[in-house]
Design an enzyme around this catalytic site. Structure first.
Site, PDB file in Angstrom:
ATOM      1  N   HIS A  89       0.805  -1.208   0.052  1.00 59.85           N
ATOM      2  CA  HIS A  89      -0.111  -0.020   0.109  1.00 59.85           C
ATOM      3  C   HIS A  89       0.862   1.247   0.027  1.00 59.85           C
ATOM      4  CE1 HIS A  89       0.832   0.494   4.279  1.00 59.85           C
ATOM      5  NE2 HIS A  89       0.998  -0.804   4.314  1.00 59.85           N
ATOM      6  N   ASP A  90       0.471   2.238  -0.759  1.00 58.01           N
ATOM      7  CA  ASP A  90       1.015   3.802  -0.745  1.00 58.01           C
ATOM      8  C   ASP A  90       2.339   3.846  -1.239  1.00 58.01           C
ATOM      9  OD1 ASP A  90      -1.234   5.043   0.699  1.00 58.01           O
ATOM     10  OD2 ASP A  90      -0.569   3.392   2.236  1.00 58.01           O
ATOM     11  N   GLY A  99       4.956  -0.925   2.881  1.00 54.28           N
ATOM     12  CA  GLY A  99       4.325   0.224   2.567  1.00 54.28           C
ATOM     13  C   GLY A  99       4.886   1.522   2.563  1.00 54.28           C
TER      14      GLY A  99
END
Length: 266
Positions: free
Chosen positions: A121-122, A139
């Site tokens: 994520h991200d 992340g």
């Protein structure tokens, strides 16, 4: 016109570009956007708000857009944006962003993600990046353009890897890697510059020589890093490739800077 295998499950609400091909038993969700000539092999799952650029190829058992592996995620609307002409091989997983980031994960144009890579994520992955088999990005990792990562390497969350860097196989990257850096080790240490990559990408001898001189000053054992940064700025200010390194260091991040063996953060 899209070509969809009869066993594939493709939402009527999905947006499909011209000449898209979707193979057997693949699943495409209602908020997915596939650009022109995207090729999806068999047993691929694409869900969430996932946008995939033209000419990208996705191989069997890849999973794109499933919820992020983050306990803070509470169902917020998030996205993945993948560029054009990206190759995503078997068992690759890419997760969308979280509220602690910008609810967005991106992969740039012309990237090659080999078997079983994970983009968490991200993450922000630049263009022309090669992630070899089993590379794991935690992340919020930022990977610059033209980075190559060897098989089995892993990157700690919030780490930055600068443009044109090279990460050796089975390397654990816990600190930021400067542009053009070459890192290696159980816990990555800076081994010098990515000279092979510089030559392959057409940088001339004078540019490479200047970079090497700046690197030697920047990571010498004299003075503090702040002092050496000022010295290199005065000596090489205006040299575009050196400025990439200097700007990267000045901008800072959440992690320390990866340094050569025997040298700490000073």
């Amino acid at each position: 016109m899209a070509t969809i295998h009869p066993t594939a499950i493709v939402s009527e609400a999905a947006s499909l570009g011209a000449d898209v091909s979707i193979g057997p038993y693949s699943i495409v969700g209602p908020e997915v956007v596939l650009g022109d000539q995207v090729w999806v092999g068999s047993h691929v799952v694409i869900e969430g708000r996932t946008q995939i650029g033209a000419g990208t190829r996705i191989y069997p058992f890849a999973s794109l857009g499933s919820p992020p592996q983050d306990l803070s995620y509470k169902g917020e609307t998030n996205r993945i944006v993948i560029g054009e002409n990206v190759i995503i091989r078997e068992h690759v997983t890419i997760n969308p962003g979280t509220a602690r980031g910008e609810l967005l994960t991106t992969v740039g144009d012309h990237c090659y993600l080999m078997v079983a890579c994970h983009v968490a994520h991200d993450c922000r992955v630049g263009a022309h990046v090669i992630l070899s088999n089993n590379v794991m990005l935690g992340g919020h990792v930022k990977v610059g353009d033209h980075v190559i990562m060897g098989g089995g390497s892993a990157v700690h969350q919030f780490v930055r890897i600068g443009d044109h860097a090279f990460v050796s196989g089975v390397t654990g990257v816990g600190d930021d890697v400067i542009p053009f850096g070459n890192v290696f080790g159980n816990r990555a240490k800076l081994m010098g510059l990515n000279l092979v990559g510089l030559k392959r990408r057409g940088f001339d001898r004078e540019q490479i020589h200047t970079l090497r001189r700046a690197y030697r000053y920047l990571f010498s054992n004299e003075g503090t890093l702040k002092e050496r940064l000022e010295d290199v700025t005065n000596m090489f200010g205006g040299e575009p490739l050196v400025e990439l390194i200097l700007d990267f260091i000045r901008s800072g991040g959440d992690r320390a800077l990866c340094t050569p063996w025997g040298q700490g953060q000073n």
